[in-house]
Structure formats: structure tokens, C-alpha cells
Design an enzyme around this catalytic site. Structure first.
Site, PDB file in Angstrom:
ATOM      1  N   TYR A  53       0.827  -1.221   0.000  1.00 48.46           N
ATOM      2  CA  TYR A  53       0.000   0.000   0.000  1.00 48.46           C
ATOM      3  C   TYR A  53       0.858   1.268   0.000  1.00 48.46           C
ATOM      4  CZ  TYR A  53      -4.145  -2.778   0.177  1.00 48.46           C
ATOM      5  OH  TYR A  53      -5.137  -3.660  -0.175  1.00 48.46           O
ATOM      6  N   ARG A  56       1.441   1.755  -3.595  1.00 50.34           N
ATOM      7  CA  ARG A  56       0.230   2.271  -4.268  1.00 50.34           C
ATOM      8  C   ARG A  56       0.055   3.765  -3.972  1.00 50.34           C
ATOM      9  NH1 ARG A  56       0.895  -2.018  -5.390  1.00 50.34           N
ATOM     10  NH2 ARG A  56       1.468  -0.920  -7.253  1.00 50.34           N
ATOM     11  N   GLN A  86     -15.206   2.935  -6.382  1.00 54.78           N
ATOM     12  CA  GLN A  86     -14.548   1.779  -5.760  1.00 54.78           C
ATOM     13  C   GLN A  86     -13.074   2.091  -5.547  1.00 54.78           C
ATOM     14  OE1 GLN A  86     -15.859  -2.229  -7.465  1.00 54.78           O
ATOM     15  NE2 GLN A  86     -16.274  -0.858  -9.143  1.00 54.78           N
ATOM     16  N   ASN A  87     -12.643   3.235  -6.092  1.00 52.63           N
ATOM     17  CA  ASN A  87     -11.211   3.550  -6.050  1.00 52.63           C
ATOM     18  C   ASN A  87     -10.789   4.122  -4.709  1.00 52.63           C
ATOM     19  OD1 ASN A  87     -11.191   2.693  -8.627  1.00 52.63           O
ATOM     20  ND2 ASN A  87     -11.066   4.710  -9.548  1.00 52.63           N
ATOM     21  N   ASP A  89      -7.938   6.010  -4.717  1.00 49.94           N
ATOM     22  CA  ASP A  89      -7.166   7.230  -5.008  1.00 49.94           C
ATOM     23  C   ASP A  89      -8.039   8.464  -4.776  1.00 49.94           C
ATOM     24  OD1 ASP A  89      -8.545   8.120  -7.493  1.00 49.94           O
ATOM     25  OD2 ASP A  89      -7.726   6.287  -8.365  1.00 49.94           O
ATOM     26  N   HIS A 104     -14.350   1.659  -0.894  1.00 48.06           N
ATOM     27  CA  HIS A 104     -13.278   0.769  -0.430  1.00 48.06           C
ATOM     28  C   HIS A 104     -12.157   1.496   0.296  1.00 48.06           C
ATOM     29  CE1 HIS A 104     -14.736  -2.248  -3.693  1.00 48.06           C
ATOM     30  NE2 HIS A 104     -15.437  -2.330  -2.582  1.00 48.06           N
ATOM     31  N   GLY A 170     -15.584   2.352 -16.111  1.00 51.10           N
ATOM     32  CA  GLY A 170     -14.338   1.644 -15.844  1.00 51.10           C
ATOM     33  C   GLY A 170     -14.398   0.658 -14.695  1.00 51.10           C
ATOM     34  N   SER A 172     -15.067  -3.591 -13.873  1.00 50.24           N
ATOM     35  CA  SER A 172     -15.366  -4.924 -14.387  1.00 50.24           C
ATOM     36  C   SER A 172     -16.623  -5.467 -13.725  1.00 50.24           C
ATOM     37  CB  SER A 172     -14.185  -5.859 -14.092  1.00 50.24           C
ATOM     38  OG  SER A 172     -14.009  -5.972 -12.695  1.00 50.24           O
TER      39      SER A 172
HETATM   40  P1  NAD Z   1     -11.079  -3.967 -12.213  1.00 47.23           P
HETATM   41  O1  NAD Z   1      -9.595  -3.875 -12.231  1.00 47.23           O
HETATM   42  O2  NAD Z   1     -11.726  -5.228 -11.834  1.00 47.23           O
HETATM   43  O3  NAD Z   1     -11.642  -3.570 -13.660  1.00 47.23           O
HETATM   44  C1  NAD Z   1     -11.138  -2.508 -14.361  1.00 47.23           C
HETATM   45  C2  NAD Z   1     -12.109  -2.151 -15.483  1.00 47.23           C
HETATM   46  O4  NAD Z   1     -11.620  -0.978 -16.078  1.00 47.23           O
HETATM   47  C3  NAD Z   1     -12.212  -3.214 -16.593  1.00 47.23           C
HETATM   48  O5  NAD Z   1     -13.565  -3.461 -16.872  1.00 47.23           O
HETATM   49  C4  NAD Z   1     -11.520  -2.546 -17.786  1.00 47.23           C
HETATM   50  O6  NAD Z   1     -12.109  -2.882 -19.020  1.00 47.23           O
HETATM   51  C5  NAD Z   1     -11.734  -1.089 -17.474  1.00 47.23           C
HETATM   52  N1  NAD Z   1     -10.764  -0.188 -18.077  1.00 47.23           N
HETATM   53  C6  NAD Z   1      -9.445  -0.365 -18.326  1.00 47.23           C
HETATM   54  N2  NAD Z   1      -8.924   0.744 -18.884  1.00 47.23           N
HETATM   55  C7  NAD Z   1      -9.936   1.647 -18.969  1.00 47.23           C
HETATM   56  C8  NAD Z   1     -10.036   2.967 -19.450  1.00 47.23           C
HETATM   57  N3  NAD Z   1      -8.982   3.622 -19.941  1.00 47.23           N
HETATM   58  N4  NAD Z   1     -11.238   3.586 -19.380  1.00 47.23           N
HETATM   59  C9  NAD Z   1     -12.327   2.952 -18.884  1.00 47.23           C
HETATM   60  N5  NAD Z   1     -12.296   1.692 -18.412  1.00 47.23           N
HETATM   61  C10 NAD Z   1     -11.113   1.054 -18.464  1.00 47.23           C
HETATM   62  O7  NAD Z   1     -11.545  -2.774 -11.305  1.00 47.23           O
HETATM   63  P2  NAD Z   1     -12.848  -2.522 -10.435  1.00 47.23           P
HETATM   64  O8  NAD Z   1     -14.063  -2.987 -11.147  1.00 47.23           O
HETATM   65  O9  NAD Z   1     -12.747  -1.111  -9.991  1.00 47.23           O
HETATM   66  O10 NAD Z   1     -12.712  -3.449  -9.143  1.00 47.23           O
HETATM   67  C11 NAD Z   1     -11.540  -3.805  -8.530  1.00 47.23           C
HETATM   68  C12 NAD Z   1     -11.179  -3.217  -7.190  1.00 47.23           C
HETATM   69  O11 NAD Z   1      -9.930  -2.615  -7.431  1.00 47.23           O
HETATM   70  C13 NAD Z   1     -11.998  -2.124  -6.603  1.00 47.23           C
HETATM   71  O12 NAD Z   1     -12.455  -2.610  -5.421  1.00 47.23           O
HETATM   72  C14 NAD Z   1     -11.016  -0.958  -6.312  1.00 47.23           C
HETATM   73  O13 NAD Z   1     -11.072  -0.648  -4.949  1.00 47.23           O
HETATM   74  C15 NAD Z   1      -9.679  -1.526  -6.582  1.00 47.23           C
HETATM   75  N6  NAD Z   1      -8.688  -0.688  -7.295  1.00 47.23           N
HETATM   76  C16 NAD Z   1      -8.614   0.649  -7.132  1.00 47.23           C
HETATM   77  C17 NAD Z   1      -7.681   1.387  -7.852  1.00 47.23           C
HETATM   78  C18 NAD Z   1      -7.630   2.873  -7.653  1.00 47.23           C
HETATM   79  O14 NAD Z   1      -7.908   3.346  -6.577  1.00 47.23           O
HETATM   80  N7  NAD Z   1      -7.313   3.645  -8.710  1.00 47.23           N
HETATM   81  C19 NAD Z   1      -6.806   0.769  -8.720  1.00 47.23           C
HETATM   82  C20 NAD Z   1      -6.882  -0.632  -8.850  1.00 47.23           C
HETATM   83  C21 NAD Z   1      -7.835  -1.335  -8.139  1.00 47.23           C
END
Ligand code: NAD
Length: 233
Positions: A53, A56, A86-87, A89, A104, A170, A172
Site C-alpha cells: 500500500y 500504491r 470503488q477507487n 485514489d 473501499h 471503468g 469490471s
Molecule cells: P477492475 O480492475 O476489476 O476492472 C477494471 C475495469 O476498467 C475493466 O472493466 C476494464 O475494461 C476497465 N478499463 C481499463 N482501462 C480503462 C479505461 N482507460 N477507461 C475505462 N475503463 C477502463 O476494477 P474494479 O471494477 O474497480 O474493481 C476492482 C477493485 O480494485 C476495486 O475494489 C477498487 O477498490 C480496486 N482498485 C482501485 C484502484 C484505484 O484506486 N485507482 C486501482 C486498482 C484497483
């Protein structure tokens, strides 16, 4: 004022250089969930989890909001906008969104291991083993790990239930219970799904208009249309 809820996942931050989890090249190809994102992992090997973390956090601090974050913030000119993300950041906040609900947790905060209410801000120096909260317990990331409850879930469901328009960006939609929130949108609400992998015929997304584009392209386009529409009415 009409209400828009933007439900965002890792994909909205991908073009800011923050890895998603499940795409190829994503974080879970390099790390195992069971090693870094569960309470059991933290019990077994806190140092590895803290370092994961800390890394990250450094990455987030080096990143900037992209056109998708900014377009969502600009919708506030004409709409009541709530971001349910869900992010972990802070890119929505830095882009100017005023109502952001983090399902989250938040990477720029840490919390006590014994009292979830004891939360502190943290910078790029991160946290180390041995750093404790005011109650003397080890500090841990302020994130919701797999297997933990999602305290913001009910609040987020209420926001989505009152939406006139829901845009899912964005995600999944693989991580439950968060992904299940999209079902709370009222029948009459307009619904959009912006993700390069968005497909019109995804059964679980019925009623959504699929926009199979990157967030940085698809979201500004949609936001412009929505702002023009509101200006006409
Ligand atoms: P995921 O990684 O499961 O899915 C990512 C999705 O983003 C995919 O469907 C993909 O097709 C799509 N994607 C990729 N590039 C893209 C773009 N340029 N524009 C639009 N969509 C795009 O992520 P999720 O569904 O958010 O779930 C996973 C978990 O990951 C969450 O609980 C979250 O907390 C965590 N997470 C957070 C961060 C962050 O804070 N930025 C980063 C990674 C994971």
C-alpha cells in the site's frame, strides 16, 4: 436539479497511470490478493502488506486526474453529482468533485487496527511496522480488504436509488458487494456503461447504454451532451 450518480472503478484512473486490478498487466498479475489484500495477509505478514500500500500511495501521489475525472466534476455546473467510487485514489477530489463516496477506503489515510473510527492522514512517507494509533495498536491502510464489510454500502445504495442518471465508468463489476449497487438505480433512470469492454448485451447490465470507449474519451463526450441538454431545457 437533476441528480447524476457516477459509479467509478479502477478503469477511470487507468489513463492517469494507475493500474487496474484485472486487466492484463493489472496488479493481480503481479500480486496475489491473498498475500496483500485480506485481513489474514496483514496478520501473517504485515510488512509486505504495508509496503504494497505504501507503493500504491506513492503511485497515486505521482498521478494527476485525467479528462474523465474532470468531466465528471464539470457536470456539477448543471447537475447534482455524487461520485460513488470503488477507487482508493483521490483523483476525483483533485479534479474538483465535491461529493465523493469511497466504498473501499482511501489510500491517503490510515487507521487504527482496533478502532475503525481512528483515522489519520498520511503522506508519501507511508506507514511502517511499529507505528501505532492513539490506542497503541498498529496502524493499517484505510482500505476495505477482501472479506471485510463495506461500511459505505447502504449510503451508496440510497444515492443510487435517487439518481435520474447513472453512469458506470471503468469497472469490471466483479467485486461484490460493490458491483451489486448498480441494480439500485430506479427503472426510469438513464443508464450508461463506459468501459472499453462494455457490451450492450451483458445480461447483468440490462437497461444500460454501452459506450465501449476509454473513460478519457467516452466520459467527456457524454458529459458535453448532458451539459448541452440541460442548457437547452
Ligand atoms: P477492475 O480492475 O476489476 O476492472 C477494471 C475495469 O476498467 C475493466 O472493466 C476494464 O475494461 C476497465 N478499463 C481499463 N482501462 C480503462 C479505461 N482507460 N477507461 C475505462 N475503463 C477502463 O476494477 P474494479 O471494477 O474497480 O474493481 C476492482 C477493485 O480494485 C476495486 O475494489 C477498487 O477498490 C480496486 N482498485 C482501485 C484502484 C484505484 O484506486 N485507482 C486501482 C486498482 C484497483
Amino acid at each position: 436539479m437533476k441528480r447524476i450518480v457516477a459509479f467509478t472503478g479502477a478503469g477511470v484512473s487507468a489513463e492517469s497511470g494507475i493500474d487496474t486490478f484485472r486487466d492484463s498487466g493489472g496488479l493481480w498479475e503481479r500480486f496475489d490478493i491473498a498475500d496483500v489484500a485480506t485481513p489474514e495477509a496483514f496478520e501473517r505478514d504485515p510488512e509486505t502488506v504495508l509496503e504494497f500500500y505504501n507503493e500504491r500511495r506513492r503511485k497515486v501521489l505521482e498521478s494527476e486526474p485525467n479528462p474523465a475525472h474532470r468531466a465528471i466534476a464539470e457536470l456539477e455546473e448543471a447537475y447534482e453529482v455524487v461520485v460513488v467510487t470503488q477507487n482508493i485514489d483521490d483523483l476525483h477530489e483533485r479534479a474538483g468533485s465535491n461529493h465523493v463516496l469511497h466504498l473501499h477506503g482511501e489510500i491517503l489515510k490510515v487507521r487504527s487496527s482496533v478502532d475503525p473510527e481512528l483515522v489519520y492522514e498520511v503522506g508519501k512517507e507511508g506507514i511502517k511496522l511499529g507505528q501505532t494509533c492513539d490506542k497503541g495498536s498498529q496502524l493499517r491502510p484505510y482500505v476495505v480488504w477482501f472479506g471485510e464489510a463495506v461500511p459505505m454500502l447502504e449510503k451508496a445504495a440510497k444515492e443510487i436509488q435517487q439518481a435520474d442518471l447513472l453512469m458506470v465508468v471503468g469497472s469490471s463489476l466483479n467485486v461484490y458487494p460493490a458491483a451489486g449497487l448498480v441494480f439500485y438505480a430506479p427503472h426510469h433512470a438513464e443508464k450508461y456503461f463506459i468501459d472499453p469492454k462494455a457490451e450492450e448485451d451483458q445480461v447483468e447490465m440490462s437497461g444500460f447504454r454501452a459506450i465501449p470507449e476509454k473513460a478519457g474519451v467516452g466520459v467527456p463526450k457524454l458529459a458535453e451532451q448532458l451539459l448541452e441538454k440541460e442548457a437547452r431545457e
